[in-house]
Design a protein around this motif. Structure first.
Motif, PDB file in Angstrom:
ATOM      1  N   PRO A 200       0.827  -1.208   0.000  1.00 20.09           N
ATOM      2  CA  PRO A 200       0.000   0.000   0.000  1.00 20.09           C
ATOM      3  C   PRO A 200       0.860   1.257   0.000  1.00 20.09           C
ATOM      4  N   VAL A 201       0.372   2.290  -0.686  1.00 13.97           N
ATOM      5  CA  VAL A 201       1.084   3.562  -0.739  1.00 13.97           C
ATOM      6  C   VAL A 201       0.803   4.348   0.539  1.00 13.97           C
ATOM      7  N   ARG A 202       1.860   4.684   1.249  1.00 17.88           N
ATOM      8  CA  ARG A 202       1.737   5.484   2.470  1.00 17.88           C
ATOM      9  C   ARG A 202       2.461   6.809   2.267  1.00 17.88           C
ATOM     10  N   ILE A 203       1.729   7.903   2.405  1.00 19.99           N
ATOM     11  CA  ILE A 203       2.328   9.231   2.292  1.00 19.99           C
ATOM     12  C   ILE A 203       2.891   9.606   3.659  1.00 19.99           C
ATOM     13  N   LEU A 204       4.205   9.769   3.727  1.00 21.06           N
ATOM     14  CA  LEU A 204       4.890  10.075   4.982  1.00 21.06           C
ATOM     15  C   LEU A 204       5.099  11.573   5.166  1.00 21.06           C
ATOM     16  N   GLY A 205       5.212  12.289   4.066  1.00 25.90           N
ATOM     17  CA  GLY A 205       5.331  13.746   4.136  1.00 25.90           C
ATOM     18  C   GLY A 205       6.710  14.266   4.439  1.00 25.90           C
ATOM     19  N   GLY A 206       7.727  13.396   4.448  1.00 29.86           N
ATOM     20  CA  GLY A 206       9.074  13.847   4.738  1.00 29.86           C
ATOM     21  C   GLY A 206       9.705  14.588   3.579  1.00 29.86           C
ATOM     22  N   TYR A 228       9.086  11.174   1.184  1.00 27.01           N
ATOM     23  CA  TYR A 228       7.726  11.688   1.035  1.00 27.01           C
ATOM     24  C   TYR A 228       6.707  10.553   1.084  1.00 27.01           C
ATOM     25  N   PHE A 229       7.052   9.415   0.479  1.00 26.05           N
ATOM     26  CA  PHE A 229       6.187   8.237   0.566  1.00 26.05           C
ATOM     27  C   PHE A 229       7.061   7.023   0.892  1.00 26.05           C
ATOM     28  N   ASP A 230       6.426   5.956   1.336  1.00 26.61           N
ATOM     29  CA  ASP A 230       7.138   4.744   1.723  1.00 26.61           C
ATOM     30  C   ASP A 230       7.680   4.049   0.474  1.00 26.61           C
ATOM     31  N   PRO A 231       9.008   4.016   0.290  1.00 26.06           N
ATOM     32  CA  PRO A 231       9.571   3.444  -0.935  1.00 26.06           C
ATOM     33  C   PRO A 231       9.422   1.921  -1.008  1.00 26.06           C
ATOM     34  N   THR A 232       9.139   1.271   0.121  1.00 28.36           N
ATOM     35  CA  THR A 232       9.006  -0.190   0.095  1.00 28.36           C
ATOM     36  C   THR A 232       7.714  -0.643  -0.576  1.00 28.36           C
ATOM     37  N   ALA A 233       6.840   0.293  -0.952  1.00 23.72           N
ATOM     38  CA  ALA A 233       5.598  -0.066  -1.627  1.00 23.72           C
ATOM     39  C   ALA A 233       5.827  -0.413  -3.091  1.00 23.72           C
ATOM     40  N   PHE A 234       7.062  -0.183  -3.589  1.00 25.71           N
ATOM     41  CA  PHE A 234       7.344  -0.420  -4.999  1.00 25.71           C
ATOM     42  C   PHE A 234       8.645  -1.214  -5.161  1.00 25.71           C
ATOM     43  N   ALA A 235       8.727  -1.935  -6.247  1.00 24.64           N
ATOM     44  CA  ALA A 235       9.923  -2.720  -6.564  1.00 24.64           C
ATOM     45  C   ALA A 235      10.124  -2.737  -8.070  1.00 24.64           C
ATOM     46  N   ILE A 251      -0.137   7.701 -10.404  1.00 19.60           N
ATOM     47  CA  ILE A 251      -0.880   6.999  -9.346  1.00 19.60           C
ATOM     48  C   ILE A 251      -0.687   7.609  -7.968  1.00 19.60           C
ATOM     49  N   ILE A 252       0.307   8.492  -7.789  1.00 12.87           N
ATOM     50  CA  ILE A 252       0.550   9.131  -6.488  1.00 12.87           C
ATOM     51  C   ILE A 252       0.456  10.638  -6.656  1.00 12.87           C
ATOM     52  N   ARG A 253      -0.068  11.291  -5.634  1.00 20.99           N
ATOM     53  CA  ARG A 253      -0.181  12.755  -5.679  1.00 20.99           C
ATOM     54  C   ARG A 253       0.910  13.376  -4.820  1.00 20.99           C
ATOM     55  N   GLY A 254       1.576  14.363  -5.374  1.00 14.51           N
ATOM     56  CA  GLY A 254       2.689  15.016  -4.699  1.00 14.51           C
ATOM     57  C   GLY A 254       2.247  15.978  -3.613  1.00 14.51           C
ATOM     58  N   PRO A 255       3.210  16.684  -3.009  1.00  5.94           N
ATOM     59  CA  PRO A 255       2.897  17.608  -1.911  1.00  5.94           C
ATOM     60  C   PRO A 255       2.009  18.752  -2.381  1.00  5.94           C
ATOM     61  N   THR A 299      14.976   2.301  -9.262  1.00  2.00           N
ATOM     62  CA  THR A 299      16.319   1.728  -9.349  1.00  2.00           C
ATOM     63  C   THR A 299      17.383   2.656  -8.777  1.00  2.00           C
ATOM     64  N   ASN A 300      16.972   3.846  -8.315  1.00  5.74           N
ATOM     65  CA  ASN A 300      17.892   4.786  -7.667  1.00  5.74           C
ATOM     66  C   ASN A 300      17.451   4.950  -6.215  1.00  5.74           C
ATOM     67  N   PRO A 301      17.761   3.977  -5.342  1.00  7.99           N
ATOM     68  CA  PRO A 301      17.210   3.960  -3.984  1.00  7.99           C
ATOM     69  C   PRO A 301      17.575   5.171  -3.141  1.00  7.99           C
ATOM     70  N   ALA A 302      18.708   5.814  -3.410  1.00  3.32           N
ATOM     71  CA  ALA A 302      19.109   6.965  -2.606  1.00  3.32           C
ATOM     72  C   ALA A 302      18.188   8.164  -2.813  1.00  3.32           C
ATOM     73  N   ALA A 303      17.586   8.278  -3.998  1.00  2.00           N
ATOM     74  CA  ALA A 303      16.727   9.428  -4.297  1.00  2.00           C
ATOM     75  C   ALA A 303      15.261   9.040  -4.453  1.00  2.00           C
ATOM     76  N   PHE A 304      14.948   7.758  -4.489  1.00  2.00           N
ATOM     77  CA  PHE A 304      13.576   7.318  -4.726  1.00  2.00           C
ATOM     78  C   PHE A 304      12.672   7.707  -3.558  1.00  2.00           C
ATOM     79  N   GLY A 305      11.606   8.449  -3.868  1.00  2.65           N
ATOM     80  CA  GLY A 305      10.669   8.894  -2.843  1.00  2.65           C
ATOM     81  C   GLY A 305      11.146  10.069  -2.023  1.00  2.65           C
ATOM     82  N   VAL A 306      12.237  10.712  -2.447  1.00  7.21           N
ATOM     83  CA  VAL A 306      12.836  11.799  -1.676  1.00  7.21           C
ATOM     84  C   VAL A 306      12.636  13.131  -2.404  1.00  7.21           C
ATOM     85  N   ILE A 307      12.169  14.142  -1.690  1.00  3.24           N
ATOM     86  CA  ILE A 307      12.036  15.501  -2.232  1.00  3.24           C
ATOM     87  C   ILE A 307      13.335  16.249  -1.972  1.00  3.24           C
TER      88      ILE A 307
END
Length: 334
Positions: A200-206, A228-235, A251-255, A299-307
């Motif tokens: 499930p997609v979880r918006i963390l807001g970080g 910003y969102f939980d990166p473990t929801a995708f692979a 499929i996801i809405r940004g800040p 495929t870029n885990p250091a930046a995936f899901g990061v604002i």
């Protein structure tokens, strides 16, 4: 539109809709199916191996926009008025044009899946879709000084008269985005690969730290405080599998977006025909950042899901990244 007046209060409610048919779409007309490779491209039988991607502005997909638009205006004394505008809407399309892609930070401005068998995958929320759009604005003349309600003369009228306060507060939903990456075994030239959604997609807001010049983003994949969102929801789609990822487009809405612009004006009557106006204008008065959408490459885990940046349309005359800017000016009219 329905409009009704209640004394000094004016209220409006409207339905606004739009339907686009066969809109010009930037699409690759020489794409291939999953596993087709270059030999599976649509133009291969005609041009053999000599043609790669062939982009075309072709009339193709439709678009829909439906909205409830409301407005309330309260007229006060003189030229003073306070109002609010709220829009509840939904926009669907196959792709966004290049201008919309640039302004809203969209991925592409082209058709993600141009191969005929996959075109239905493109229908999704438009990149410019904002479910909620609220504005609160006002123009308020202080009721002091000549021709006003109070202190028409004397020291108080001289000091407090002629001032005008203005503001515009904006609060909007964020814009949608897609998740990409993986699937080297797809081998479908001209098509976009998306990631698998595995939870499930979880918006963390970080919000992650801005990258230092020449360095990578410093946000550990396991540190949820800077995502910003939980990166473990995708692979990523396994390289050995010849298929598209299970996630779709946008499929996801940004800040969301918050901004307050305000100004103070003061008029000084020099002579009967000459007037001096001094102005203090503040853009982004609350200094609230306008965050960009987060990293979308699984495929870029250091930046995936990061604002890592703020949204800015500098150069197009439509806004800043939210930093406070104050302008001082004077104007003489005669």
């Amino acid at each position: 539109t329905i409009q009704r007046e209640f004394g000094r209060l004016l209220a409006e409610a409207a339905y606004v809709g739009n339907r686009g048919v066969r809109l010009l779409t930037n699409e690759n007309i020489n794409s291939a199916p999953a596993g087709g490779g270059d030999s599976g491209r649509l133009l291969y039988p005609v041009a053999n191996k000599n043609w790669g991607n062939v982009n075309c502005l072709c009339p193709d997909g439709p678009s829909w926009y439906n909205s409830l638009q409301t407005k309330v205006t309260w007229r006060l004394h003189g030229a003073s008025a306070i109002g609010g505008v709220y829009t509840f809407s939904r926009a669907l399309n196959w792709t966004d044009n290049e201008e919309e892609a640039w302004v809203f930070g969209a991925q592409g401005g082209y058709l993600f899946w141009p191969y005929p068998a996959y075109k239905s995958r493109n229908l999704a929320l438009a990149t410019y879709d904002r479910t909620h759009n609220f504005r609160f604005y006002g123009v308020y003349e202080l009721p002091f000084g000549p021709k006003q309600r109070w202190a028409k003369s004397g020291i108080l009228g001289t000091l407090a008269g002629g001032w005008q306060v203005n503001w515009l507060l904006s609060r909007l939903s964020g814009t949608p985005f897609s998740i990409f990456g993986g699937g080297a075994g797809l081998n479908a030239p001209g098509n976009q690969q998306t990631a698998d959604q595995v939870g499930p997609v979880r918006i963390l807001g970080g919000v992650g730290p801005a990258p230092v010049t020449g360095a990578s983003v410093s946000c550990a994949p396991t540190d949820m405080s800077c995502h910003y969102f939980d990166p473990t929801a995708f692979a990523a789609v396994p390289s050995a599998q010849v298929r598209f990822g299970t996630s779709g487009r946008n499929i996801i809405r940004g800040p969301g977006f918050f901004n307050l612009d305000a100004s103070i004006f003061r008029d000084f009557r020099i002579t009967e025909r000459v007037k001096l106006q001094v102005r203090v204008e503040m853009f982004g008065a609350t200094n609230t950042p306008h965050y960009s959408n987060p990293g979308t490459d699984v495929t870029n885990p250091a930046a995936f899901g990061v604002i890592t940046s703020t949204f800015s349309t500098a150069g197009r005359g439509t806004g800043t990244g939210g930093e406070r800017q104050t302008w001082f000016s004077a104007r003489v009219t005669f």
